[in-house]
Design a protein around this motif. Structure first.
Motif, PDB file in Angstrom:
ATOM      1  N   GLY A  52     -26.056   3.164  -3.166  1.00 56.47           N
ATOM      2  CA  GLY A  52     -26.050   4.572  -3.539  1.00 56.47           C
ATOM      3  C   GLY A  52     -24.664   5.155  -3.527  1.00 56.47           C
ATOM      4  O   GLY A  52     -23.710   4.564  -3.000  1.00 56.47           O
ATOM      5  N   GLY A  53     -24.537   6.335  -4.112  1.00 57.71           N
ATOM      6  CA  GLY A  53     -23.260   7.029  -4.154  1.00 57.71           C
ATOM      7  C   GLY A  53     -23.460   8.524  -4.302  1.00 57.71           C
ATOM      8  O   GLY A  53     -24.485   8.985  -4.828  1.00 57.71           O
ATOM      9  N   PHE A  54     -22.489   9.289  -3.807  1.00 59.47           N
ATOM     10  CA  PHE A  54     -22.547  10.754  -3.838  1.00 59.47           C
ATOM     11  C   PHE A  54     -21.180  11.295  -4.227  1.00 59.47           C
ATOM     12  O   PHE A  54     -20.156  10.808  -3.743  1.00 59.47           O
ATOM     13  CB  PHE A  54     -22.943  11.284  -2.460  1.00 59.47           C
ATOM     14  N   PHE A  55     -21.166  12.298  -5.094  1.00 58.52           N
ATOM     15  CA  PHE A  55     -19.912  12.946  -5.482  1.00 58.52           C
ATOM     16  C   PHE A  55     -20.174  14.407  -5.813  1.00 58.52           C
ATOM     17  O   PHE A  55     -20.774  14.731  -6.828  1.00 58.52           O
ATOM     18  CB  PHE A  55     -19.276  12.249  -6.691  1.00 58.52           C
ATOM     19  N   GLN A  56     -19.770  15.287  -4.882  1.00 57.67           N
ATOM     20  CA  GLN A  56     -19.821  16.733  -5.098  1.00 57.67           C
ATOM     21  C   GLN A  56     -21.171  17.200  -5.650  1.00 57.67           C
ATOM     22  O   GLN A  56     -21.245  17.915  -6.653  1.00 57.67           O
ATOM     23  CB  GLN A  56     -18.678  17.155  -6.015  1.00 57.67           C
ATOM     24  N   GLY A  57     -22.231  16.784  -5.005  1.00 58.07           N
ATOM     25  CA  GLY A  57     -23.566  17.231  -5.385  1.00 58.07           C
ATOM     26  C   GLY A  57     -24.305  16.293  -6.312  1.00 58.07           C
ATOM     27  O   GLY A  57     -25.538  16.349  -6.412  1.00 58.07           O
ATOM     28  N   GLN A  58     -23.587  15.446  -7.022  1.00 60.33           N
ATOM     29  CA  GLN A  58     -24.224  14.447  -7.878  1.00 60.33           C
ATOM     30  C   GLN A  58     -24.447  13.171  -7.065  1.00 60.33           C
ATOM     31  O   GLN A  58     -23.670  12.867  -6.160  1.00 60.33           O
ATOM     32  CB  GLN A  58     -23.341  14.150  -9.090  1.00 60.33           C
ATOM     33  N   TRP A  59     -25.454  12.402  -7.419  1.00 64.13           N
ATOM     34  CA  TRP A  59     -25.762  11.229  -6.616  1.00 64.13           C
ATOM     35  C   TRP A  59     -26.566  10.207  -7.405  1.00 64.13           C
ATOM     36  O   TRP A  59     -27.120  10.499  -8.462  1.00 64.13           O
ATOM     37  CB  TRP A  59     -26.529  11.635  -5.355  1.00 64.13           C
ATOM     38  N   PHE A  60     -26.590   8.993  -6.862  1.00 60.63           N
ATOM     39  CA  PHE A  60     -27.465   7.942  -7.388  1.00 60.63           C
ATOM     40  C   PHE A  60     -27.961   7.097  -6.226  1.00 60.63           C
ATOM     41  O   PHE A  60     -27.297   6.984  -5.183  1.00 60.63           O
ATOM     42  CB  PHE A  60     -26.749   7.069  -8.431  1.00 60.63           C
ATOM     43  N   SER A  61     -29.126   6.556  -6.372  1.00 62.99           N
ATOM     44  CA  SER A  61     -29.750   5.721  -5.355  1.00 62.99           C
ATOM     45  C   SER A  61     -30.649   4.725  -6.071  1.00 62.99           C
ATOM     46  O   SER A  61     -31.625   5.109  -6.704  1.00 62.99           O
ATOM     47  CB  SER A  61     -30.558   6.571  -4.377  1.00 62.99           C
ATOM     48  N   GLU A  62     -30.287   3.443  -5.998  1.00 65.02           N
ATOM     49  CA  GLU A  62     -30.993   2.422  -6.761  1.00 65.02           C
ATOM     50  C   GLU A  62     -31.275   1.199  -5.901  1.00 65.02           C
ATOM     51  O   GLU A  62     -30.462   0.830  -5.047  1.00 65.02           O
ATOM     52  CB  GLU A  62     -30.144   1.982  -7.967  1.00 65.02           C
ATOM     53  N   SER A  63     -32.430   0.586  -6.129  1.00 65.29           N
ATOM     54  CA  SER A  63     -32.691  -0.716  -5.515  1.00 65.29           C
ATOM     55  C   SER A  63     -31.917  -1.771  -6.307  1.00 65.29           C
ATOM     56  O   SER A  63     -31.591  -1.569  -7.484  1.00 65.29           O
ATOM     57  CB  SER A  63     -34.185  -1.030  -5.528  1.00 65.29           C
ATOM     58  N   TRP A  64     -31.610  -2.891  -5.668  1.00 64.49           N
ATOM     59  CA  TRP A  64     -30.846  -3.939  -6.343  1.00 64.49           C
ATOM     60  C   TRP A  64     -31.659  -4.510  -7.505  1.00 64.49           C
ATOM     61  O   TRP A  64     -32.838  -4.835  -7.331  1.00 64.49           O
ATOM     62  CB  TRP A  64     -30.491  -5.061  -5.390  1.00 64.49           C
ATOM     63  N   PRO A  65     -31.072  -4.632  -8.688  1.00 67.76           N
ATOM     64  CA  PRO A  65     -31.771  -5.266  -9.815  1.00 67.76           C
ATOM     65  C   PRO A  65     -32.194  -6.685  -9.438  1.00 67.76           C
ATOM     66  O   PRO A  65     -31.495  -7.363  -8.673  1.00 67.76           O
ATOM     67  CB  PRO A  65     -30.723  -5.265 -10.939  1.00 67.76           C
ATOM     68  N   PHE A  66     -33.306  -7.125  -9.965  1.00 71.04           N
ATOM     69  CA  PHE A  66     -33.847  -8.438  -9.605  1.00 71.04           C
ATOM     70  C   PHE A  66     -32.823  -9.560  -9.775  1.00 71.04           C
ATOM     71  O   PHE A  66     -32.693 -10.415  -8.888  1.00 71.04           O
ATOM     72  CB  PHE A  66     -35.102  -8.733 -10.428  1.00 71.04           C
ATOM     73  N   PRO A  67     -32.050  -9.612 -10.887  1.00 72.01           N
ATOM     74  CA  PRO A  67     -31.079 -10.715 -11.043  1.00 72.01           C
ATOM     75  C   PRO A  67     -29.993 -10.727  -9.962  1.00 72.01           C
ATOM     76  O   PRO A  67     -29.349 -11.747  -9.745  1.00 72.01           O
ATOM     77  CB  PRO A  67     -30.467 -10.459 -12.423  1.00 72.01           C
ATOM     78  N   LEU A  68     -29.776  -9.570  -9.281  1.00 71.91           N
ATOM     79  CA  LEU A  68     -28.734  -9.513  -8.253  1.00 71.91           C
ATOM     80  C   LEU A  68     -29.305  -9.640  -6.846  1.00 71.91           C
ATOM     81  O   LEU A  68     -28.541  -9.701  -5.879  1.00 71.91           O
ATOM     82  CB  LEU A  68     -27.966  -8.186  -8.354  1.00 71.91           C
ATOM     83  N   GLN A  69     -30.612  -9.671  -6.711  1.00 73.92           N
ATOM     84  CA  GLN A  69     -31.210  -9.670  -5.377  1.00 73.92           C
ATOM     85  C   GLN A  69     -30.809 -10.892  -4.567  1.00 73.92           C
ATOM     86  O   GLN A  69     -30.570 -10.813  -3.369  1.00 73.92           O
ATOM     87  CB  GLN A  69     -32.732  -9.567  -5.484  1.00 73.92           C
ATOM     88  N   ARG A  70     -30.726 -12.059  -5.219  1.00 73.73           N
ATOM     89  CA  ARG A  70     -30.338 -13.261  -4.486  1.00 73.73           C
ATOM     90  C   ARG A  70     -28.900 -13.144  -3.995  1.00 73.73           C
ATOM     91  O   ARG A  70     -28.582 -13.509  -2.865  1.00 73.73           O
ATOM     92  CB  ARG A  70     -30.490 -14.497  -5.372  1.00 73.73           C
ATOM     93  N   THR A  71     -28.040 -12.602  -4.862  1.00 73.21           N
ATOM     94  CA  THR A  71     -26.637 -12.407  -4.470  1.00 73.21           C
ATOM     95  C   THR A  71     -26.547 -11.486  -3.268  1.00 73.21           C
ATOM     96  O   THR A  71     -25.763 -11.707  -2.347  1.00 73.21           O
ATOM     97  CB  THR A  71     -25.833 -11.812  -5.640  1.00 73.21           C
ATOM     98  N   CYS A  72     -27.381 -10.445  -3.280  1.00 72.69           N
ATOM     99  CA  CYS A  72     -27.302  -9.447  -2.219  1.00 72.69           C
ATOM    100  C   CYS A  72     -28.025  -9.858  -0.946  1.00 72.69           C
ATOM    101  O   CYS A  72     -27.875  -9.221   0.082  1.00 72.69           O
ATOM    102  CB  CYS A  72     -27.873  -8.120  -2.730  1.00 72.69           C
ATOM    103  N   LYS A  73     -28.837 -10.913  -0.997  1.00 70.99           N
ATOM    104  CA  LYS A  73     -29.520 -11.390   0.199  1.00 70.99           C
ATOM    105  C   LYS A  73     -28.653 -12.347   1.004  1.00 70.99           C
ATOM    106  O   LYS A  73     -28.848 -12.524   2.193  1.00 70.99           O
ATOM    107  CB  LYS A  73     -30.823 -12.103  -0.183  1.00 70.99           C
ATOM    108  N   ASP A  74     -27.709 -12.975   0.314  1.00 70.40           N
ATOM    109  CA  ASP A  74     -26.860 -13.941   1.011  1.00 70.40           C
ATOM    110  C   ASP A  74     -26.101 -13.260   2.144  1.00 70.40           C
ATOM    111  O   ASP A  74     -25.679 -12.111   2.015  1.00 70.40           O
ATOM    112  CB  ASP A  74     -25.861 -14.585   0.037  1.00 70.40           C
TER     113      ASP A  74
END
Length: 301
Positions: free
Chosen positions: A157-179
């Motif tokens: 996720g990220g925040f900038f002066q009131g704007q924001w995003f919050s996302e789960s990891w895309p499936f193709p990147l989940q293995r990369t992010c589990k390591d």
């Protein structure tokens, strides 16, 4: 100017009138146009076209002499006077040039040097040759209200002066992010920083930004603009190109994770808790670019 010319005359210092210019708000110095009204530096279009032609010619070769390599390095160094982030993509050329002693000796162009030149080629073909003067004072993430974070296999996720995003990891990147290895941690911490730059970089013009990060490896990668990991290097290229296009420069510093409350909530997909912390934030998140766009390998375009 009148006083300066009088002093030179009394000291018998010769002045070339054809090289004396003033008082003006735009002046060409060492081939670069400096504009004090628009607060920008500009490269002539003919110089950009010449550099593009040199790179195109080089990419057709398998090898070149040391003299030729230093020539292309000189052109890129010249362009780097205006486009500061481009300095990150000449280091492999410098290293390669030291592999032989004599100027007429031939050098095989390796993949790293080709990737650097392809990065330059990609940028120069879409750049207008203009760069703004950067602010002298560095601005921290806290001062900008800019926070990013990544959380294990959950999301980012990220925040900038009131704007924001919050996302789960895309499936193709989940293995990369589990390591659990350090490369994976560095990748996932850098990923939301790149996403933030792609979303809001156009609002950071002329800034010297200091990104806060709770992973020291990621901090080192950002500050060196280099990584041995190809996937991380793809993110680095995206960040540098975004900075170049939007006229900002960046570095990073280490910040303990426990101090990143807002970003922690977003990376853990805890939206209700985030909205309690920042009640004035926008109700809906920003649309995040797909992972294919974020991880686009600019060197093969």
């Amino acid at each position: 100017m009148a006083l300066l010319m009088l002093i030179f005359k009394r000291l018998n210092i010769p002045i070339a009138k054809q090289k004396t210019e003033g008082q003006v708000t735009t002046i060409t110095f060492l081939g670069i146009t400096l504009d004090s009204l628009r607060m920008e530096a500009r490269l002539p279009t003919d110089k950009i076209s010449r550099i593009v032609s040199f790179i195109d010619e080089f990419l057709q070769k398998k090898s070149c002499t040391k003299r030729e390599l230093l020539q292309i390095f000189g052109h890129l160094s010249f362009a780097s006077r205006v486009i500061a982030p481009g300095r990150s993509f000449v280091s492999h050329l410098i290293t390669l040039s030291t592999s032989v002693k004599q100027l007429h000796f031939h050098i095989t162009l390796n993949k790293c040097s080709r990737d650097d030149m392809k990065m330059w080629l990609f940028f120069l073909k879409q750049w207008n040759g203009i760069s703004m003067f950067y602010n002298q004072i560095e601005v921290s993430s806290d001062a900008l209200q800019l926070y990013t974070d990544a959380s294990g296999s959950l999301g980012y996720g990220g925040f900038f002066q009131g704007q924001w995003f919050s996302e789960s990891w895309p499936f193709p990147l989940q293995r990369t992010c589990k390591d659990s290895d350090e490369v994976s941690i560095a990748f996932r911490e850098l990923y939301p920083i790149v996403v933030a730059a792609l979303l809001w970089g156009h609002l950071w013009k002329k800034q010297r930004i200091v990104f806060s990060c709770d992973n020291q490896t990621t901090v080192a990668i950002i500050n060196k603009d280099r990584s041995k990991c190809p996937k991380i290097m793809t993110l680095v290229r995206r960040l540098i190109l975004c900075a170049a296009v939007n006229n900002f420069v960046f570095k990073s510093k280490y910040l303990e994770g426990k101090k990143k409350f807002i970003a922690d909530c977003l990376s853990r997909l805890q939206i209700p808790k985030f909205q309690q912390l920042v009640p004035d934030a926008r109700k809906t998140p920003c649309t995040v670019p797909g992972y294919q766009e974020v991880l686009k390998d600019l060197t093969i375009l």
